[in-house]
Design an enzyme around this catalytic site. Structure first.
Site, short mmCIF file in Angstrom:
data_model
loop_
_atom_site.label_atom_id
_atom_site.label_comp_id
_atom_site.label_asym_id
_atom_site.label_seq_id
_atom_site.Cartn_x
_atom_site.Cartn_y
_atom_site.Cartn_z
N LYS A 185 0.87 -1.18 0.00
CA LYS A 185 0.00 0.00 0.00
C LYS A 185 0.91 1.22 0.00
O LYS A 185 1.60 1.50 0.98
CB LYS A 185 -0.90 0.00 1.24
CG LYS A 185 -1.63 1.32 1.43
CD LYS A 185 -2.52 1.33 2.66
CE LYS A 185 -2.87 2.77 3.05
NZ LYS A 185 -3.77 2.84 4.20
N GLY A 205 -8.46 8.56 9.52
CA GLY A 205 -8.82 8.61 10.93
C GLY A 205 -9.88 9.65 11.29
O GLY A 205 -10.21 9.81 12.46
N ALA A 252 -9.61 4.96 3.91
CA ALA A 252 -9.53 6.10 4.84
C ALA A 252 -10.80 6.93 4.89
O ALA A 252 -11.42 7.20 3.86
CB ALA A 252 -8.37 7.02 4.51
N GLY A 253 -11.17 7.32 6.11
CA GLY A 253 -12.25 8.27 6.32
C GLY A 253 -13.57 7.66 6.76
O GLY A 253 -14.48 8.37 7.17
N ASN A 263 -9.07 1.25 9.44
CA ASN A 263 -8.39 0.90 10.68
C ASN A 263 -9.06 1.59 11.88
O ASN A 263 -9.68 0.96 12.72
CB ASN A 263 -6.92 1.29 10.60
CG ASN A 263 -6.05 0.71 11.72
OD1 ASN A 263 -4.86 0.52 11.58
ND2 ASN A 263 -6.63 0.40 12.88
N THR A 264 -9.00 2.94 11.89
CA THR A 264 -9.49 3.69 13.04
C THR A 264 -10.97 3.45 13.33
O THR A 264 -11.37 3.38 14.49
CB THR A 264 -9.24 5.19 12.82
OG1 THR A 264 -7.87 5.36 12.47
CG2 THR A 264 -9.52 5.99 14.08
#
Lengths: 69, 264
Positions: B102, B163, B189-190, B211-212
């Site tokens: 990535k 995040g 992301a987001g 992830n977050t």
């Protein structure tokens, strides 16, 4: 044996002259398996860790995988 | 319903799950393990970092991930230059991976938005070196197409800043990217909650990486399950073909045979 200065992960270290990458990893207490080594911005393949000698002023990065996104 | 169609092909790799998850920010190994399992993901991201030469004892996470059979997707998180990103991928390859990386080259620490010029350059070098490149990029269809043209195996536009949990901020661009490119599109992301993941999939995107949203939830394991279900639901809804939106009602029950007085 005479000492020389190298840099490992951003920190200056004194090691004996003629030490190999594998010797350095052992001296640092690092097992050879789960790490990758870069010397002066070039990868040192695992197969040559034992035969790659370090020299005065060499800059090394010893890395591993950690959790991340 | 065909299940074979549900597999996600990235380069020569086949994933059963369209949810790809990160392995950072969890409380401990036990929580990571439980959340990954609940997510149903078969590919997980990891970071490459300097070994702490003063710390004792190894990191048990990576050993667990390998032993459990997860495909590792190393990232270049934290890299702000082409050189650092390329070196990080080479180190990752030396650490033993499937060849997928990535690629993220950041442009600014506050937004963590990608520097797309450097992302393109790094991706070009890494494709030449034989990596299966999955670049994190902006929701810009022009850059996305350029990334495909230079040989990236998938393109990963952001939904919102890393995040941030702001969700899909520009669904129209994501839809254009999906319609323009032929390689898999993975929203990276987001994402904040399950509906964000479902929307990404309903738009036709091929997968979601997060992830977050999972690790930062009050109950990460439950959120991991929610995300798995959302990705599956969104994918099914996309494949099923939604109804057209219309301004006025369309009765679901037969109009004929209603008792009583007529209306309208």
């Amino acid at each position: 044996m005479r000492a020389m200065r190298i840099e490992v992960n951003g920190e200056a270290r004194e090691v004996s002259q003629g030490i190999t990458v594998l010797g350095l990893l052992h001296a640092l207490g690092v097992q050879d398996g789960p790490v990758a080594v870069e010397k002066n911005r070039e990868i040192v393949p695992r197969a040559v860790h034992a035969s790659t000698e370090l020299h005065e002023g060499d800059v090394l990065e010893v890395v591993h995988f950690v959790g991340g996104g | 319903m065909s299940t074979a169609a549900e597999e996600l092909k990235i380069g020569s790799h086949t994933l059963r799950s369209r949810l790809i998850v990160g392995t950072g920010k969890y409380k401990d190994l036990e929580q990571t393990r439980a959340a990954l399992e609940a997510s149903g993901a078969d590919m997980v991201t990891v970071a490459v970092r300097r070994l702490d030469l003063n710390a004792k004892g190894g990191d048990s996470l990576i050993g667990y991930l390998k032993q459990a059979g997860y495909t590792l997707l190393p990232n270049t998180a934290g890299c702000y230059t082409v050189d650092d990103a390329v070196r990080t991928c080479r180190l990752a390859r030396e650490l033993g991976i499937a060849g997928l990386v990535k690629v993220e080259v950041l442009g600014d620490p506050k937004t963590l938005f990608p520097d797309v010029v450097q992302t393109l350059e790094a991706s070009k070098i890494l494709v030449k070196e034989g990596f299966t490149v999955l670049p994190y990029t902006n929701d810009d269809p022009i850059t996305a197409l350029k990334l495909q043209d230079i040989g990236c195996a998938a393109v990963m536009p952001l939904a919102a800043p890393i995040g941030s949990g702001l969700g899909i901020r520009n669904p129209y661009n994501l839809e254009i990217i999906k319609q323009t490119l032929s390689v898999p599109i993975i929203v990276d992301a987001g994402v904040g909650t399950a509906s964000d993941a479902a929307i990404a999939m309903e738009l036709g995107c091929d997968g979601v990486l997060m992830n977050t949203a999972i690790a930062g939830a009050q109950d990460p394991v439950r959120m991991a399950r929610a995300m798995r279900l959302a990705v599956e639901a969104g994918r099914d809804a996309f494949l099923a073909g939604r109804i057209e939106k219309r301004l006025y009602a369309s009765a679901s029950s037969p109009l004929a045979g209603v008792i009583g007085s007529k209306h309208g």
